[in-house]
Design a protein around this motif. Sequence first.
Motif, mmCIF file in Angstrom:
data_model
loop_
_atom_site.group_PDB
_atom_site.id
_atom_site.type_symbol
_atom_site.label_atom_id
_atom_site.label_comp_id
_atom_site.label_asym_id
_atom_site.label_seq_id
_atom_site.Cartn_x
_atom_site.Cartn_y
_atom_site.Cartn_z
ATOM 1 N N CYS A 73 -63.763 -6.629 5.244
ATOM 2 C CA CYS A 73 -64.930 -5.901 4.732
ATOM 3 C C CYS A 73 -65.859 -6.765 3.890
ATOM 4 N N VAL A 74 -65.308 -7.623 3.046
ATOM 5 C CA VAL A 74 -66.135 -8.419 2.135
ATOM 6 C C VAL A 74 -66.676 -9.669 2.816
ATOM 7 N N LEU A 75 -65.851 -10.321 3.639
ATOM 8 C CA LEU A 75 -66.241 -11.615 4.217
ATOM 9 C C LEU A 75 -66.449 -11.579 5.730
ATOM 10 N N GLY A 76 -66.107 -10.486 6.365
ATOM 11 C CA GLY A 76 -66.222 -10.426 7.820
ATOM 12 C C GLY A 76 -65.149 -11.230 8.540
ATOM 13 N N ALA A 77 -63.992 -11.410 7.904
ATOM 14 C CA ALA A 77 -62.910 -12.189 8.519
ATOM 15 C C ALA A 77 -62.457 -11.527 9.813
ATOM 16 N N ASP A 78 -62.155 -12.349 10.802
ATOM 17 C CA ASP A 78 -61.649 -11.850 12.077
ATOM 18 C C ASP A 78 -60.133 -11.683 12.042
ATOM 19 N N LEU A 79 -59.474 -12.496 11.246
ATOM 20 C CA LEU A 79 -58.024 -12.428 11.102
ATOM 21 C C LEU A 79 -57.631 -13.152 9.830
ATOM 22 N N CYS A 80 -56.382 -13.008 9.450
ATOM 23 C CA CYS A 80 -55.848 -13.734 8.295
ATOM 24 C C CYS A 80 -54.584 -14.465 8.714
ATOM 25 N N ASN A 81 -54.478 -15.724 8.319
ATOM 26 C CA ASN A 81 -53.247 -16.493 8.515
ATOM 27 C C ASN A 81 -52.414 -16.341 7.251
ATOM 28 N N TRP A 82 -51.161 -15.918 7.408
ATOM 29 C CA TRP A 82 -50.228 -15.745 6.303
ATOM 30 C C TRP A 82 -49.164 -16.817 6.428
ATOM 31 N N SER A 83 -48.879 -17.535 5.340
ATOM 32 C CA SER A 83 -47.831 -18.552 5.406
ATOM 33 C C SER A 83 -46.987 -18.544 4.131
ATOM 34 N N CYS A 84 -45.698 -18.719 4.354
ATOM 35 C CA CYS A 84 -44.726 -18.787 3.264
ATOM 36 C C CYS A 84 -43.833 -19.985 3.564
ATOM 37 N N LEU A 85 -44.333 -21.168 3.283
ATOM 38 C CA LEU A 85 -43.656 -22.394 3.723
ATOM 39 C C LEU A 85 -42.682 -22.944 2.691
ATOM 40 N N MET A 86 -43.047 -22.923 1.431
ATOM 41 C CA MET A 86 -42.181 -23.345 0.324
ATOM 42 C C MET A 86 -41.814 -24.830 0.344
ATOM 43 N N ASN A 87 -42.464 -25.623 1.173
ATOM 44 C CA ASN A 87 -42.081 -27.023 1.353
ATOM 45 C C ASN A 87 -42.205 -27.868 0.088
ATOM 46 N N ASP A 88 -43.271 -27.677 -0.675
ATOM 47 C CA ASP A 88 -43.495 -28.536 -1.843
ATOM 48 C C ASP A 88 -42.353 -28.455 -2.853
ATOM 49 N N PHE A 89 -41.738 -27.293 -2.979
ATOM 50 C CA PHE A 89 -40.620 -27.166 -3.911
ATOM 51 C C PHE A 89 -39.465 -28.106 -3.553
ATOM 52 N N ARG A 104 -55.023 -17.085 4.382
ATOM 53 C CA ARG A 104 -56.250 -17.793 4.727
ATOM 54 C C ARG A 104 -57.061 -16.944 5.695
ATOM 55 N N PRO A 105 -58.160 -16.332 5.209
ATOM 56 C CA PRO A 105 -59.033 -15.599 6.122
ATOM 57 C C PRO A 105 -59.654 -16.576 7.122
ATOM 58 N N ARG A 106 -59.757 -16.137 8.349
ATOM 59 C CA ARG A 106 -60.344 -16.981 9.387
ATOM 60 C C ARG A 106 -61.570 -16.279 9.957
ATOM 61 N N HIS A 107 -62.598 -17.072 10.238
ATOM 62 C CA HIS A 107 -63.908 -16.530 10.596
ATOM 63 C C HIS A 107 -64.443 -17.183 11.862
ATOM 64 N N LYS A 108 -64.791 -16.345 12.825
ATOM 65 C CA LYS A 108 -65.420 -16.842 14.050
ATOM 66 C C LYS A 108 -66.870 -17.236 13.780
ATOM 67 N N LYS A 109 -67.532 -16.443 12.930
ATOM 68 C CA LYS A 109 -68.932 -16.697 12.582
ATOM 69 C C LYS A 109 -68.993 -17.211 11.146
ATOM 70 N N PRO A 110 -70.032 -17.967 10.803
ATOM 71 C CA PRO A 110 -70.166 -18.457 9.424
ATOM 72 C C PRO A 110 -70.182 -17.315 8.409
ATOM 73 N N VAL A 111 -69.631 -17.592 7.243
ATOM 74 C CA VAL A 111 -69.569 -16.642 6.133
ATOM 75 C C VAL A 111 -70.672 -16.992 5.145
ATOM 76 N N GLU A 112 -71.424 -15.989 4.723
ATOM 77 C CA GLU A 112 -72.454 -16.217 3.716
ATOM 78 C C GLU A 112 -71.926 -15.771 2.359
ATOM 79 N N LEU A 113 -72.016 -16.660 1.402
ATOM 80 C CA LEU A 113 -71.612 -16.352 0.037
ATOM 81 C C LEU A 113 -72.718 -16.867 -0.867
ATOM 82 N N GLY A 114 -73.394 -15.933 -1.528
ATOM 83 C CA GLY A 114 -74.586 -16.316 -2.276
ATOM 84 C C GLY A 114 -75.639 -16.731 -1.270
ATOM 85 N N ASN A 115 -76.126 -17.939 -1.384
ATOM 86 C CA ASN A 115 -77.112 -18.454 -0.438
ATOM 87 C C ASN A 115 -76.542 -19.571 0.425
#
Length: 156
Positions: A73-89, A104-115
Motif C-alpha cells: 500500500c505505501v510503496l507499491g511493492a509487488d512482493l516481499c523477500n523474507w529471510s532468516c539466515l543467522m549467518n553472521d552470528f 525486503r520489498p521488491r518492486h517491478k516499477k520504480p518507487v517514488e519517495l519524496g522527489n
Amino acid sequence: MKNCTFCNLTKNDEKYLLLETDYFKLYLADKQDYVGRCIVVSKRHCRSLSLLNEDEWIDLKTIVDLTEKMCRCVLGADLCNWSCLMNDFFKSDFPNPHLHIHIRPRHKKPVELGNTFFSDDEFGHHYKNHNHFLLSEDEMKLLFELFQKYIDKELK
C-alpha cells in the motif's frame, strides 16, 4: 542476554521502531539497500525459528500480514523477500544467535519517495547484499513516518 546485540538495543538503535507486539518488534532497517527494508526481532532470546512456540508463530503471522500489506500500500511493492539466515552470528567462535527476520520489498516499477525514484534492478531475481544504502536521513524519516501512519491506521 548480556552479550547479545538484539537483547541490548539502545534508544538510538530503536529510533525506527514501527511496532511492538507481545513477542516481536518490527523496525524499519537503518540499512536501506532495498527501499522499505524492515527487520522483525524476537523479544526473547531465541536461537531459531524452530524454537518458536505456537503463540509466537501466530504473532509472527500477524506481523507478516501487516508488513506485506504495508509495503504494497505505501510503496507499491509487488512482493516481499523474507529471510532468516543467522549467518553472521556463526562467524564468532562463540555464536549467540538471536532470531530476526529481514524483509525486503521488491518492486517491478520504480518507487517514488519524496522527489526521488528508486528502481529494483534485480526484480525477479534473488536479492543481493549491497554495501551501498539508498536513502538519505530525510528520506528515512519520511519512509518511517509513512509506515508508522499506515500501521497506526491499520491498528485502530
